[in-house]
Structure formats: structure tokens, C-alpha cells
Scaffold this motif. Structure first.
Motif, mmCIF file in Angstrom:
data_model
loop_
_atom_site.group_PDB
_atom_site.id
_atom_site.type_symbol
_atom_site.label_atom_id
_atom_site.label_comp_id
_atom_site.label_asym_id
_atom_site.label_seq_id
_atom_site.Cartn_x
_atom_site.Cartn_y
_atom_site.Cartn_z
ATOM 1 N N HIS A 17 0.848 -1.206 0.000
ATOM 2 C CA HIS A 17 0.000 0.000 0.000
ATOM 3 C C HIS A 17 0.875 1.244 0.000
ATOM 4 C CE1 HIS A 17 -3.741 2.146 1.909
ATOM 5 N NE2 HIS A 17 -3.162 2.877 0.966
ATOM 6 N N HIS A 19 1.424 5.349 -2.363
ATOM 7 C CA HIS A 19 0.933 6.273 -3.403
ATOM 8 C C HIS A 19 2.144 6.891 -4.088
ATOM 9 C CE1 HIS A 19 -3.201 5.727 -2.020
ATOM 10 N NE2 HIS A 19 -2.604 5.501 -0.861
ATOM 11 N N HIS A 54 -5.043 5.939 -5.528
ATOM 12 C CA HIS A 54 -6.473 6.007 -5.236
ATOM 13 C C HIS A 54 -7.297 5.920 -6.520
ATOM 14 C CE1 HIS A 54 -6.426 7.068 -0.992
ATOM 15 N NE2 HIS A 54 -5.462 7.934 -1.224
ATOM 16 N N GLU A 91 -6.166 1.469 -4.815
ATOM 17 C CA GLU A 91 -6.924 1.502 -3.563
ATOM 18 C C GLU A 91 -8.307 2.041 -3.937
ATOM 19 O OE1 GLU A 91 -5.374 4.172 -0.538
ATOM 20 O OE2 GLU A 91 -6.669 3.321 0.990
ATOM 21 N N HIS A 147 -6.126 -0.075 5.952
ATOM 22 C CA HIS A 147 -6.077 0.565 7.283
ATOM 23 C C HIS A 147 -7.365 0.466 8.112
ATOM 24 C CE1 HIS A 147 -7.554 3.664 4.566
ATOM 25 N NE2 HIS A 147 -6.367 3.840 4.049
ATOM 26 N N ASP A 205 1.497 2.657 3.364
ATOM 27 C CA ASP A 205 0.612 3.766 2.964
ATOM 28 C C ASP A 205 1.415 5.058 2.813
ATOM 29 O OD1 ASP A 205 -1.624 5.043 2.100
ATOM 30 O OD2 ASP A 205 -2.698 5.025 4.005
ATOM 31 N N HIS A 207 2.844 8.313 1.402
ATOM 32 C CA HIS A 207 2.415 9.354 0.468
ATOM 33 C C HIS A 207 3.564 10.301 0.139
ATOM 34 C CE1 HIS A 207 -1.618 8.017 1.568
ATOM 35 N NE2 HIS A 207 -2.136 8.826 0.670
HETATM 36 FE FE LIG Z 1 -3.794 4.792 0.863
#
Ligand SMILES: [Fe+2]
Length: 239
Positions: A17, A19, A54, A91, A147, A205, A207
Motif C-alpha cells: 500500500h 501512493h 487512489h 486503492e 487501514h 501507505d 504518500h
Molecule cells: Fe492509501
């Protein structure tokens, strides 16, 4: 091992996971930043990253947007000889658009054999979430909830998550949640899910590059370390 030798930091080996496709969602903005993070991943022992842009009302990405972005990042990975494999899925935000896509048998970006990463609104539980999970399952996909520890509408209660587990959904917990990066309630839920052995995947996750240090801090958390070394965690099976 001698007592004075420092144990090497364990990682999930495969991150599921993040981005990291530049400028297509709220993740990294530039290719340079993406490369900086991937070098950071490689340095801490991550061998493969499945990045998950996303697909969300605010970021209505298509498969082509994601795969063409992936190609650009992969060219730089090769050019710079970075020792890391980068793949992509998505996601998916569960809403009526996604529900329709699943019902219409549209192509769904998945990772591993059939895993589909889904997220809910953080503020309100969507009424048809379970129905969408069921539709995905009937198409042969294995939904993975991103999450689970961070949904504010849970107000610290595990009940909804336990119901989803009963339905066969898998859980991907964020590594930095264990060290309180998202606050004390997500931290408590992450710990409860660990204690109940309900965590299937760990994910960064990530970013932005500024989250690398908190990711490392999370990897040093004893529960994360234990999970990374256990056969329970499914991340390694994706290598
Ligand atoms: Fe995410």
C-alpha cells in the motif's frame, strides 16, 4: 547470535500500500520524489512495492493512468539500477461508482492472485459496504480492507471490523499506526487487531518521503517486528 550484535530490522519484504505514481492522487508529486522513496524502501530491505493509487471521487484514475505512470517510474528504476521491483494495483474507494463497476464485471486492478484493496469513507460507514464486499467475493476476488484501524466512525470499537472478518475480508494495517502516527485510537485498534491475530497484511501507505522515518520507527515496534518474522503475514507470499 552474540548479545552485542544488533538484530537486523525485519520488514514485510513486499509493501502492499503506497501512493508512489507521481501526481495522480494525494501521494508523491514528482518522479524524483517517487525515486527517493523507492531508494529508501530498498535501503530498509523492501524488495517489492505494490503501489496503490487512489481510485476515488477526488482522483478518478483509470487503469491506463496507473499503468502508464508505473511504466515511467519503472524506467527510472532501471536507469538508476535500484534493487526493487515496482508493481501497481489500486486503492478503491467503496461508493456507488465502485459498486456499479463491480456489478458490471468491469476490470478491477488487483494484486497477488486476487487481492483487491478497498477503503471506506473515514467519517461515515457506507451502508452498502458489505454488499460490495459480497459482490467482489462472488466475482472471485479477495477484498482487503486498507487501514482498518483508521476509520474514525468506529470510535475505537472493533465490532464492525469483526463482522467484516466473519465475511472473509482481509485486513491491511498501516505500519506507522503502531507508533501512534495517526493518533492513539488507530494505535489501540492496530494493537487489538495484532493481539487477536487478525492482521493479514502490513503496508506503509506512504504518500511522501517525509513518512520514511516514521515507517522505520514502525518497523522497529516489537509487534510489527514479530509479524514481519511470522508466517501469518501474507506480504512475503507476493514476492
Ligand atoms: Fe492509501
Amino acid at each position: 547470535m552474540f548479545g552485542w550484535q544488533k538484530k537486523a530490522m525485519a520488514t514485510p519484504v513486499v509493501d502492499v500500500h503506497s501512493h508512489l505514481i507521481p501526481a495522480i492522487d494525494d501521494g508523491v508529486r514528482t518522479l524524483d520524489k517517487s525515486i527517493e522513496i523507492l531508494k529508501g524502501f530498498s535501503k530498509i530491505g523492501i524488495k517489492k512495492a505494490i503501489t496503490t493509487p487512489h481510485i476515488h471521487p477526488n482522483y478518478p484514475n483509470t487503469k491506463d493512468d496507473i499503468l502508464s505512470g508505473l511504466e515511467v517510474v519503472n524506467e527510472r528504476i532501471q536507469a538508476e539500477n535500484i534493487d526493487l521491483e515496482l508493481a501497481a494495483a489500486a486503492e478503491y474507494f467503496v461508493d456507488d461508482v465502485f459498486m456499479q463497476r463491480v456489478k458490471e464485471k468491469a476490470e478491477i486492478l488487483h494484486f497477488g492472485p486476487n487481492y483487491v484493496l478497498v477503503e471506506s469513507s473515514f467519517l461515515n460507514k457506507p451502508i452498502y459496504f458489505e454488499a460490495c464486499i459480497f459482490e467482489l467475493q462472488s466475482r472471485g476476488y479477495q477484498p482487503v480492507l486498507a487501514h482498518p484501524e483508521r476509520y474514525r466512525f468506529l470510535e475505537g470499537e472493533l465490532e464492525w471490523l469483526l463482522q467484516l472478518k466473519e465475511m472473509g475480508i482481509l485486513f491491511q494495517v498501516t505500519i506507522s499506526s503502531f507508533v501512534g502516527f495517526y493518533g492513539t485510537i488507530p494505535q489501540k485498534i492496530a494493537i487489538s487487531l495484532y493481539e487477536r491475530r487478525l492482521i493479514d497484511f502490513l503496508g506503509s501507505d506512504l504518500h511522501g518521503f517525509n513518512q520514511i522515518s516514521v515507517l522505520e520507527e514502525g518497523l522497529r515496534h516489537k509487534m510489527v517486528d514479530k509479524l514481519c518474522r511470522s508466517a501469518e503475514l501474507k506480504n512475503k507470499s507476493l514476492l
